[in-house]
Design a protein around this motif. Structure first.
Motif, PDB file in Angstrom:
ATOM      1  N   ASN A  56      43.080  42.600  30.051  1.00  0.00           N
ATOM      2  CA  ASN A  56      41.833  43.251  30.454  1.00  0.00           C
ATOM      3  C   ASN A  56      41.367  44.323  29.469  1.00  0.00           C
ATOM      4  N   LEU A  57      42.259  44.810  28.620  1.00  0.00           N
ATOM      5  CA  LEU A  57      41.842  45.799  27.624  1.00  0.00           C
ATOM      6  C   LEU A  57      40.948  45.191  26.548  1.00  0.00           C
ATOM      7  N   LYS A  58      40.806  43.872  26.535  1.00  0.00           N
ATOM      8  CA  LYS A  58      39.887  43.239  25.578  1.00  0.00           C
ATOM      9  C   LYS A  58      38.457  43.745  25.745  1.00  0.00           C
ATOM     10  N   GLY A  59      38.126  44.223  26.934  1.00  0.00           N
ATOM     11  CA  GLY A  59      36.797  44.781  27.157  1.00  0.00           C
ATOM     12  C   GLY A  59      36.540  46.059  26.387  1.00  0.00           C
ATOM     13  N   CYS A  60      37.575  46.599  25.734  1.00  0.00           N
ATOM     14  CA  CYS A  60      37.459  47.843  24.969  1.00  0.00           C
ATOM     15  C   CYS A  60      37.354  47.600  23.471  1.00  0.00           C
ATOM     16  N   ILE A  61      37.129  46.352  23.064  1.00  0.00           N
ATOM     17  CA  ILE A  61      36.990  46.053  21.637  1.00  0.00           C
ATOM     18  C   ILE A  61      35.606  45.459  21.376  1.00  0.00           C
ATOM     19  N   SER A  62      35.217  45.409  20.123  1.00  0.00           N
ATOM     20  CA  SER A  62      33.894  44.898  19.757  1.00  0.00           C
ATOM     21  C   SER A  62      33.824  43.385  19.945  1.00  0.00           C
ATOM     22  N   ASP A  63      32.603  42.855  20.014  1.00  0.00           N
ATOM     23  CA  ASP A  63      32.434  41.406  20.135  1.00  0.00           C
ATOM     24  C   ASP A  63      33.012  40.663  18.941  1.00  0.00           C
ATOM     25  N   SER A  64      32.847  41.229  17.763  1.00  0.00           N
ATOM     26  CA  SER A  64      33.411  40.570  16.577  1.00  0.00           C
ATOM     27  C   SER A  64      34.929  40.543  16.652  1.00  0.00           C
ATOM     28  N   GLU A  65      35.498  41.593  17.228  1.00  0.00           N
ATOM     29  CA  GLU A  65      36.950  41.643  17.399  1.00  0.00           C
ATOM     30  C   GLU A  65      37.413  40.615  18.426  1.00  0.00           C
ATOM     31  N   LYS A  66      36.629  40.444  19.487  1.00  0.00           N
ATOM     32  CA  LYS A  66      36.976  39.434  20.502  1.00  0.00           C
ATOM     33  C   LYS A  66      37.017  38.045  19.881  1.00  0.00           C
ATOM     34  N   ARG A  67      36.061  37.756  19.005  1.00  0.00           N
ATOM     35  CA  ARG A  67      36.071  36.454  18.323  1.00  0.00           C
ATOM     36  C   ARG A  67      37.307  36.325  17.439  1.00  0.00           C
ATOM     37  N   LYS A  68      37.653  37.419  16.769  1.00  0.00           N
ATOM     38  CA  LYS A  68      38.838  37.398  15.898  1.00  0.00           C
ATOM     39  C   LYS A  68      40.110  37.174  16.709  1.00  0.00           C
ATOM     40  N   PHE A  69      40.176  37.767  17.898  1.00  0.00           N
ATOM     41  CA  PHE A  69      41.337  37.571  18.772  1.00  0.00           C
ATOM     42  C   PHE A  69      41.554  36.085  19.038  1.00  0.00           C
ATOM     43  N   HIS A  70      40.452  35.365  19.286  1.00  0.00           N
ATOM     44  CA  HIS A  70      40.571  33.934  19.568  1.00  0.00           C
ATOM     45  C   HIS A  70      41.029  33.174  18.331  1.00  0.00           C
ATOM     46  N   ARG A  71      40.571  33.593  17.174  1.00  0.00           N
ATOM     47  CA  ARG A  71      41.020  32.936  15.934  1.00  0.00           C
ATOM     48  C   ARG A  71      42.517  33.132  15.715  1.00  0.00           C
ATOM     49  N   HIS A  72      43.020  34.273  16.192  1.00  0.00           N
ATOM     50  CA  HIS A  72      44.448  34.577  16.049  1.00  0.00           C
ATOM     51  C   HIS A  72      45.283  34.029  17.213  1.00  0.00           C
ATOM     52  N   GLY A  73      44.645  33.303  18.137  1.00  0.00           N
ATOM     53  CA  GLY A  73      45.387  32.695  19.230  1.00  0.00           C
ATOM     54  C   GLY A  73      45.605  33.580  20.437  1.00  0.00           C
ATOM     55  N   LEU A  74      44.932  34.716  20.496  1.00  0.00           N
ATOM     56  CA  LEU A  74      44.916  35.649  21.634  1.00  0.00           C
ATOM     57  C   LEU A  74      46.213  36.419  21.873  1.00  0.00           C
ATOM     58  N   HIS A  75      47.338  35.747  21.906  1.00  0.00           N
ATOM     59  CA  HIS A  75      48.562  36.370  22.420  1.00  0.00           C
ATOM     60  C   HIS A  75      49.029  37.580  21.599  1.00  0.00           C
ATOM     61  N   ARG A  76      49.185  37.403  20.316  1.00  0.00           N
ATOM     62  CA  ARG A  76      49.668  38.515  19.483  1.00  0.00           C
ATOM     63  C   ARG A  76      48.668  39.674  19.463  1.00  0.00           C
ATOM     64  N   PRO A  77      47.346  39.415  19.265  1.00  0.00           N
ATOM     65  CA  PRO A  77      46.409  40.535  19.278  1.00  0.00           C
ATOM     66  C   PRO A  77      46.342  41.265  20.612  1.00  0.00           C
ATOM     67  N   ILE A  78      46.461  40.536  21.728  1.00  0.00           N
ATOM     68  CA  ILE A  78      46.460  41.202  23.044  1.00  0.00           C
ATOM     69  C   ILE A  78      47.632  42.177  23.132  1.00  0.00           C
ATOM     70  N   ALA A  79      48.797  41.725  22.734  1.00  0.00           N
ATOM     71  CA  ALA A  79      49.982  42.596  22.779  1.00  0.00           C
ATOM     72  C   ALA A  79      49.810  43.798  21.855  1.00  0.00           C
ATOM     73  N   TYR A  80      49.293  43.575  20.640  1.00  0.00           N
ATOM     74  CA  TYR A  80      49.123  44.667  19.676  1.00  0.00           C
ATOM     75  C   TYR A  80      48.067  45.668  20.136  1.00  0.00           C
ATOM     76  N   LEU A  81      46.997  45.187  20.751  1.00  0.00           N
ATOM     77  CA  LEU A  81      45.972  46.083  21.289  1.00  0.00           C
ATOM     78  C   LEU A  81      46.587  47.071  22.272  1.00  0.00           C
ATOM     79  N   ASN A  82      47.506  46.598  23.085  1.00  0.00           N
ATOM     80  CA  ASN A  82      48.145  47.463  24.075  1.00  0.00           C
ATOM     81  C   ASN A  82      49.127  48.444  23.452  1.00  0.00           C
ATOM     82  N   LYS A  83      49.520  48.208  22.227  1.00  0.00           N
ATOM     83  CA  LYS A  83      50.310  49.181  21.480  1.00  0.00           C
ATOM     84  C   LYS A  83      49.415  50.302  20.959  1.00  0.00           C
ATOM     85  N   LEU A  84      48.143  49.977  20.712  1.00  0.00           N
ATOM     86  CA  LEU A  84      47.200  50.932  20.122  1.00  0.00           C
ATOM     87  C   LEU A  84      46.375  51.689  21.165  1.00  0.00           C
ATOM     88  N   LEU A  85      46.183  51.091  22.335  1.00  0.00           N
ATOM     89  CA  LEU A  85      45.394  51.710  23.401  1.00  0.00           C
ATOM     90  C   LEU A  85      46.244  51.727  24.668  1.00  0.00           C
TER      91      LEU A  85
END
Length: 366
Positions: free
Chosen positions: A157-186
């Motif tokens: 749910n913290l994906k709502g705190c990133i930019s739209d371009s970042e959301k697209r990038k998350f999908h390119r990276h397969g979602l899982h790793r970026p979701i986990a890393y986002l929660n390390k930063l926020l």
């Protein structure tokens, strides 16, 4: 509240339930009166919470009233809907514009915010400035399925705190790793999960399962592990839970958690209009069943259907308080159906409990 605790209130009186949870948690302990408290719902799209995609505004209203009654007035509601959705429209349709006006609390559309680049292990992520400014971040995810990650709850749910371009990038990276890393930063300080309605398997809603619960926790990894279990998944099925545990966002160890249930759900007459859910429950005979118990069963049946094994279930599955004390043929769900030939223990048993029972007794493997 301890980091290893998960607290649950059953029912559908959202505002009352969340106030009771916050009182039990004593959420104000350690907060200063002027701390900026950010409230982050899930408003992925402009649909009512009863469709199973968005956070019930009454849950957020209960939280606002709780803080206001204790002299905390520096609150804000923040969200950025998914790519292609209009956050302003979501604020209006989902009831948050009205909420903002009633309580005189600012709404911030994070799509229009400034973004600050943060990085973890060489992955750079643009995070909304308003989210980073908060002294205390309360996350209000919806307990629901997801077409790519299987479930979505606190971490995603913290994906709502990133930019739209970042959301697209998350999908390119397969979602899982970026979701986990986002929660390390926020960091989220408290999670209040809307488990009143949650979609069966799709983040946009449309096939809502009435789960009749609100869940509170401080550890997003632990609460997501619990959510996976409720919906019939093993923790290893949800890759971002595993990664978040490994990098120290929180703990996935449910065996060391303390589950505190403030009450039990009430019996109700349950009807579903969704054709998908009607198909799943064709072999279910409910008599005064609680939504919490029935909802978990539906998620278990969905997992079985995905593997093509629904036909292995012979006869009817019985569920509900109306079966207490009866001798039942076939499978019973929950303590109320202990008179069945075989029954799943618990009140309510999770979807994972049901799947483990069926695997052991009926050769159904999920």
């Amino acid at each position: 509240m301890q980091k290893n605790q998960i607290m649950i209130s059953y029912g559908d009186q959202s505002k009352k339930m969340v106030k009771e949870l916050l009182k039990e948690i004593k959420v104000e302990t350690g907060l200063r009166q002027n701390d900026l408290i950010a409230l982050k719902p899930n408003l992925i799209n402009p649909t009512k919470s009863s469709q199973g995609a968005t956070t019930d505004p009454e849950i957020v209203a209960g939280c606002i009233e709780y803080f206001r009654e204790r002299g905390f007035n520096n609150l804000m509601i923040i969200e950025g809907s998914w790519v292609g959705a209009d956050t302003e429209r979501a604020f209006e349709v989902c009831g948050y514009k009205e909420l903002s006006q009633k309580y005189d609390i600012p709404l911030y559309n994070l799509k229009k915010d400034n973004f600050i680049k943060k990085s973890y292990q060489q992955l750079e992520i643009e995070i909304a400035e308003k989210a980073l400014e908060a002294d205390y971040l309360i996350n209000f995810p919806v307990l629901k399925g997801h077409c790519q990650t299987r479930i979505t709850c606190a971490l995603k749910n913290l994906k709502g705190c990133i930019s739209d371009s970042e959301k697209r990038k998350f999908h390119r990276h397969g979602l899982h790793r970026p979701i986990a890393y986002l929660n390390k930063l926020l960091k989220q300080d408290l999670i209040i999960v809307d488990g009143i309605y949650g979609d069966l398997d799709f983040e946009e809603g449309g096939n809502p399962v009435k789960m009749n619960r609100i869940i509170a926790a401080q550890d997003p990894v632990l609460v997501d592990a619990y959510a996976a279990n409720l919906m019939g998944y093993s923790i290893r099925d949800i890759e971002y839970i595993e990664i978040a545990d490994q990098i120290g966002v929180g703990s996935k160890d449910l065996s060391s958690s303390e589950i505190i249930e403030l009450n039990q759900d009430r019996e109700t007459d349950i009807t579903y209009s969704s054709g998908k859910i009607k198909k799943l429950t064709a072999k279910v005979k409910a008599k005064k069943a609680c939504s919490a118990c029935y909802g978990n069963l539906i998620h278990a049946l969905k997992r079985i259907e995905e593997t093509g094994q629904l036909d292995k279930i012979a006869g009817f599955i019985k569920i509900g308080q109306g079966y207490q004390g009866e001798k039942l043929f076939g499978i019973g769900i929950g303590s109320c159906c202990s008179g069945a030939d075989g029954f799943v223990k618990g009140c309510p048993p999770s979807a994972r409990d049901t799947l483990d029972f069926l695997a052991e007794n009926y050769n159904i493997r999920v």
